[in-house]
Design an enzyme around this catalytic site. Structure first.
Site, short mmCIF file in Angstrom:
data_model
loop_
_atom_site.label_atom_id
_atom_site.label_comp_id
_atom_site.label_asym_id
_atom_site.label_seq_id
_atom_site.Cartn_x
_atom_site.Cartn_y
_atom_site.Cartn_z
N ARG A 1 0.44 -1.27 -0.21
CA ARG A 1 0.07 0.17 -0.30
C ARG A 1 0.96 0.99 -0.04
O ARG A 1 2.02 1.38 0.65
CB ARG A 1 -1.23 0.48 1.23
CG ARG A 1 -2.19 -1.20 1.07
CD ARG A 1 -3.17 -1.22 0.29
NE ARG A 1 -3.89 -0.43 0.30
CZ ARG A 1 -4.82 -0.49 0.93
NH1 ARG A 1 -4.88 -1.71 1.36
NH2 ARG A 1 -5.84 0.21 1.46
N GLY B 1 -0.39 4.35 9.72
CA GLY B 1 0.39 2.86 9.90
C GLY B 1 1.04 3.56 10.50
O GLY B 1 1.79 4.27 9.66
N TYR C 1 -3.18 -10.84 -3.09
CA TYR C 1 -3.04 -9.87 -1.14
C TYR C 1 -4.23 -11.10 -0.30
O TYR C 1 -3.95 -11.24 0.89
CB TYR C 1 -3.90 -8.55 -1.24
CG TYR C 1 -4.12 -8.10 -0.22
CD1 TYR C 1 -2.57 -7.70 0.62
CD2 TYR C 1 -5.20 -7.83 0.90
CE1 TYR C 1 -2.59 -7.09 1.96
CE2 TYR C 1 -5.14 -6.93 2.24
CZ TYR C 1 -4.38 -7.21 2.85
OH TYR C 1 -4.30 -6.50 3.55
N ARG D 1 -5.65 -4.73 15.07
CA ARG D 1 -6.32 -5.07 14.49
C ARG D 1 -6.90 -5.88 14.70
O ARG D 1 -6.62 -7.32 15.75
CB ARG D 1 -5.57 -4.91 13.10
CG ARG D 1 -5.24 -3.85 12.13
CD ARG D 1 -4.47 -4.25 10.85
NE ARG D 1 -2.91 -5.21 11.32
CZ ARG D 1 -3.10 -6.34 11.12
NH1 ARG D 1 -4.54 -7.10 10.30
NH2 ARG D 1 -2.39 -7.35 11.32
N ARG E 1 -9.03 -7.32 7.43
CA ARG E 1 -9.24 -8.14 5.91
C ARG E 1 -9.90 -8.98 6.68
O ARG E 1 -10.43 -10.33 6.34
CB ARG E 1 -7.65 -9.08 6.17
CG ARG E 1 -6.90 -8.49 6.51
CD ARG E 1 -5.23 -9.27 7.10
NE ARG E 1 -4.21 -8.23 6.73
CZ ARG E 1 -2.99 -8.60 7.79
NH1 ARG E 1 -3.22 -10.04 7.91
NH2 ARG E 1 -2.40 -8.23 7.75
N LEU F 1 3.65 -2.06 17.53
CA LEU F 1 3.89 -0.12 18.13
C LEU F 1 2.93 0.63 18.78
O LEU F 1 3.13 1.02 19.29
CB LEU F 1 3.71 0.37 16.79
CG LEU F 1 5.24 -0.25 15.36
CD1 LEU F 1 4.68 0.46 14.41
CD2 LEU F 1 6.15 0.12 15.79
N ALA G 1 2.36 -0.41 22.04
CA ALA G 1 2.77 -0.91 22.87
C ALA G 1 3.89 0.30 23.09
O ALA G 1 3.62 1.15 24.62
CB ALA G 1 3.72 -2.20 23.12
N GLU H 1 3.72 3.08 21.51
CA GLU H 1 2.63 4.56 21.21
C GLU H 1 2.44 5.41 22.65
O GLU H 1 2.47 6.23 23.09
CB GLU H 1 1.47 4.27 20.20
CG GLU H 1 2.38 4.36 19.13
CD GLU H 1 1.34 3.79 17.64
OE1 GLU H 1 1.69 3.59 16.48
OE2 GLU H 1 -0.42 3.89 17.85
N ASP I 1 45.85 -24.82 -5.39
CA ASP I 1 45.28 -25.85 -3.62
C ASP I 1 44.34 -27.21 -4.79
O ASP I 1 43.75 -26.46 -5.48
CB ASP I 1 44.30 -24.35 -3.23
CG ASP I 1 43.59 -25.40 -2.31
OD1 ASP I 1 44.35 -26.53 -1.57
OD2 ASP I 1 42.10 -25.69 -2.00
#
Ligand code: GDG
Length: 736
Positions: free
Chosen positions: A10, A29, A88, A283, A321, A386, A388, A390, A508
């Site tokens: 997106r 996001g 998706y 979400r 979703r 995230l 947590a 914020e 070698d």
């Protein structure tokens, strides 16, 4: 300096068409805000899907859409609704998402999803090629686009490509179940740098690379063809200032300026001052553990009934979703659970759970964060989480308790939070009680640490660190790797060879003239190699030495009848023109009886490993062991040996899947320089693939032509890819 191209499924703006005109709404996001600094600083372009399917887009608006996107530094990839379904909702969210979050039973392995995923990834790659040039730096994001790096690499071999995975990378045991596992790894390996949130994800990825495609991995570097791929962890931060400033602005609002939500929260607090609010925001996704959390809340209220009417759980579940059946089921489950618990436990004055199933504006999020005494986040698996971070950032007075699942990537950085196992209801009930009663000083002390870290390692730092690492790794990769043997270089070497009067060549054997075999005894020379060596050996004014760590018996059997010159066991023995082996260095072997039993105990405990015994050295081979396990055992053996050998004249060489213990005064470099001093050579050449060949590369004079086989850190001047190339190169010397 080229542009930076960001690619994600997106775009940072979402387009909407209303009454024939286009509106671009900024996305909120983590990814969109995170990349802001990269996207706004300097020249950059963001490529992604606009959010509108082809069916939703009137043809006459296509150009206007492009213009609207261009204003935001974006370009679109056009997708139709079938593609969105297969790519998706299908492969990304019904195959990869559940699998990578350890929900193996939800993962659907559908060939047509995979085909669409490939086709759509190709569309993204094509859009990158179309919109970029060779000098641009490309940063691909997340699990929807894992094939893109390799697809771009195929067309642009020299472009710098980074990839960041925002979700967990699962352990090998889970990942191996995917039918297209190799293709996914190969897709990712088109990158120069692959980033994960945590070291665990990085470790899992490297393990899959080693086990599934057998590539050589050294620490966090993967060697593939003529490239080095770096793998590293970059824990994503938040836009700390944005959340902090919003919380400060929120605190200074007058009563009239408050939102309806805030007024409701304030009323609640005023009417019941000794109650506490517990907040969870996610979400609506099965990975977030929402249903389990509600069950755990009920468990807590039953275990500690004195908290009834004293706590309220606010659940903000953001729709997500909803086309995928698993999400519809989860929605029903959560609705029912909330209904049942509220129905059973509510009193006239109290509803235990406030449940919002919607997306709220940013300001409402701040209302919730700043008004809640406890944040309770219980993902069963979460790449980072995230929310947590914020919550902590908005706690301007440093109060508030964060209860966080250890299964979230953020738990690794947020040790001062109360970390819980989301499956352990007993522990969570006790932790909720602890949070409820935590003294203010303790809250402040814990949050002070957390805030400092979040402020320092914010999202801008995260993005910059990734970009810097990408550029650095690319430059470093170029610096420490020897120059690739180009046709021009080859030509100049050939010319120097034919002009020279006296030549000395060190070749070698294993990994250079011949490929590796599971059993070293089977790696005997083939006819083609004998022919090549015969031709070299017979040339006038040319001394060729086969120089190897192998034992003299094997080399004697293979090459003595051919009368080749040989130096074996790293320089202990020498044979010239078919004479019996003589000692080149005086070495002691009495230490071997002490070391042998140690190696034997490692063979017993490491299936597939074995000891090779030479006259003056012992080698422990682990090529045929499980790669991770073998490497772990090698580290262990190294430690044991170092403590055993102390200051003795013995050294441990870490070769390619082999550890060799031998006397220190013997190495290929020393042997080669001794040979060099015997005559006046004007063309010196050494080629090898192993760590032990580095002694030659180091000790031979600067004028020597030194060549490494394979792409590893080396002191050699040049490199060639594999044994086939070595033979082609040597063939050039045999031309008259
Ligand atoms: C994936 C990985 C990883 C949430 N509700 C609302 C809203 N949000 C914002 C939050 C936060 C973001 O959405 C959610 O981020 P998370 O990290 O918690 O989770 P995922 O969406 O699953 O993200 C995750 C992340 O990628 C980044 O790499 O951490 O592990 O799964 O920023 O504030 N924002 C608004 N209204 C809402 O209702 N405005």
């Amino acid at each position: 300096m080229g542009k930076t191209i960001i690619i994600s499924n997106r775009l940072p703006v979402q387009l909407q068409i209303s009454n024939g005109s286009i509106n671009a709404i900024p996305s909120v996001g983590g990814l969109a805000t995170g990349m802001k600094s990269v996207h706004s600083g300097g020249e950059s372009l963001w490529i992604g899907w606009s959010g509108l399917t082809d069916e939703d887009t009137p043809e006459e608006l296509e150009d206007d859409i492009d213009i609207a996107l261009k204003e935001h530094g974006c370009a679109k990839v056009k997708l139709n609704s079938d593609e969105i379904d297969g790519f998706y909702y299908g492969f990304s969210n019904r195959t990869i998402w559940p699998l990578f979050h350890y929900f193996l039973k939800y993962s659907e392995f559908e060939l047509n999803y995979w085909d669409t995923y490939k086709a759509v990834n190709q569309k993204f790659a094509d859009a990158i090629i179309e919109n970029s040039d060779e000098n641009d730096t490309i940063w691909v994001h997340d699990y929807q686009l894992m094939l893109v790096p390799q697809m771009v690499r195929e067309k642009r071999s020299d472009t710098t490509i980074g990839f960041f995975l925002h979700i967990p990378f699962p352990s090998f045991e889970i990942f191996r179940t995917l039918p297209w596992r190799e293709e996914i790894l190969e897709g990712l390996l088109g990158s120069d740098l692959i980033g994960f949130h945590t070291y665990d994800y990085e470790r899992h990825f490297l393990s899959s690379v080693r086990r599934l495609i057998g590539l050589e991995v050294s620490f966090n570097e993967i060697y593939l063809d003529n490239r080095v791929i770096n793998v590293d962890s970059f824990p994503m931060g938040i836009d700390y200032k944005k959340f902090r400033d919003a919380a400060i602005a929120h605190a200074s609002k007058s009563k009239e300026e408050r939102s309806d939500l805030q007024a409701r929260l304030d009323n609640h607090k005023a009417s019941a001052p000794d109650t506490k609010l517990i907040l969870s925001i996610d979400r609506l996704d099965y990975s977030k553990g929402i249903a389990k959390r509600i069950n755990a809340f009920e468990y807590f209220l039953n275990k500690y009934p004195e908290y009834k009417e004293k706590v309220r759980l606010i659940i903000l579940a953001v729709p997500s979703r909803s086309n995928v059946p698993q999400y519809q089921l989860l929605k029903r489950e959560v609705d029912e659970l909330v209904g049942r618990i509220n129905g059973e436990l509510s009193t006239v004055n109290w509803t235990p759970i406030w449940y919002f199933y919607r997306s709220l504006p940013f300001e409402s999020l701040i209302d919730l964060y700043t008004s809640s005494d406890i944040a309770w986040l219980t993902p069963l698996r979460d790449g980072m989480n995230l929310v947590a971070k914020e919550y902590i950032a908005t706690r301007t007075d440093k109060t508030g308790v964060l209860i966080l699942s250890e299964m979230a990537g953020s738990a690794y950085e947020m040790n001062e939070a109360l970390l819980i196992n989301p499956n352990n209801f007993e522990q969570q009930a006790d932790t909720l009680k602890q949070a409820f009663n935590m003294p203010l000083e303790e809250q402040v002390s814990r949050n002070t640490f957390l805030q400092k870290r979040l402020e320092r390692y914010n999202v801008e730092v995260w993005a910059n660190e990734f970009m810097n690492a990408l550029k650095e790794n690319r430059d470093l990769g170029k610096a420490f790797i020897s120059e690739k043997m180009s046709s021009e270089i080859l030509l100049s070497i050939e010319e120097a060879y034919s002009k020279s009067k006296k030549r000395l060549l060190f070749l070698d054997y294993d990994g250079t003239l011949a490929g590796f075999h599971k059993d070293p005894q089977q790696a005997s020379p083939d006819e083609e190699l004998y022919e090549l060596l015969d031709e070299l050996h017979e040339q006038e004014d040319t001394t060729v030495f086969l120089i190897s760590g192998r034992d003299k018996q094997t080399f004697g059997r293979w090459f003595l009848p051919k009368k080749y010159n040989m130096i074996v066991e790293h320089g202990v023995w020498i044979s010239r023109n078919g004479e019996e082996f003589k000692m080149l260095e005086q070495v002691k072997g009495d230490w071997m009886n002490k070391i042998r039993p140690v190696l034997e105990s490692f063979v017993d405990r490491t299936p597939g490993s074995f000891i090779e015994e030479k006259n003056y050295s012992l080698a422990w081979h682990y090529r045929n062991t499980d790669p991770d396990f073998g490497t772990k055992r090698a580290t262990e053996l190294n430690t044991v040996l170092r403590s055993l050998i102390g200051n003795d004249d013995i050294s441990v060489l870490n070769g390619n899947k082999v550890m060799e213990i031998k006397s220190s005064n013997v190495n290929k470099g020393r042997a080669a320089t001794r040979m060099l001093s015997e005559d006046d050579y004007d063309f010196v050449f050494a080629i090898g693939d192993d760590w032990t060949d580095e002694f030659m590369f180091q000790e031979l004079p600067d004028s020597a032509i030194t060549v490494k086989v394979g792409l590893k850190k080396t002191q050699a001047k040049y490199h060639v890819e594999n044994t086939a190339r070595v033979r082609q190169l040597l063939k050039r010397f045999t031309k008259p």
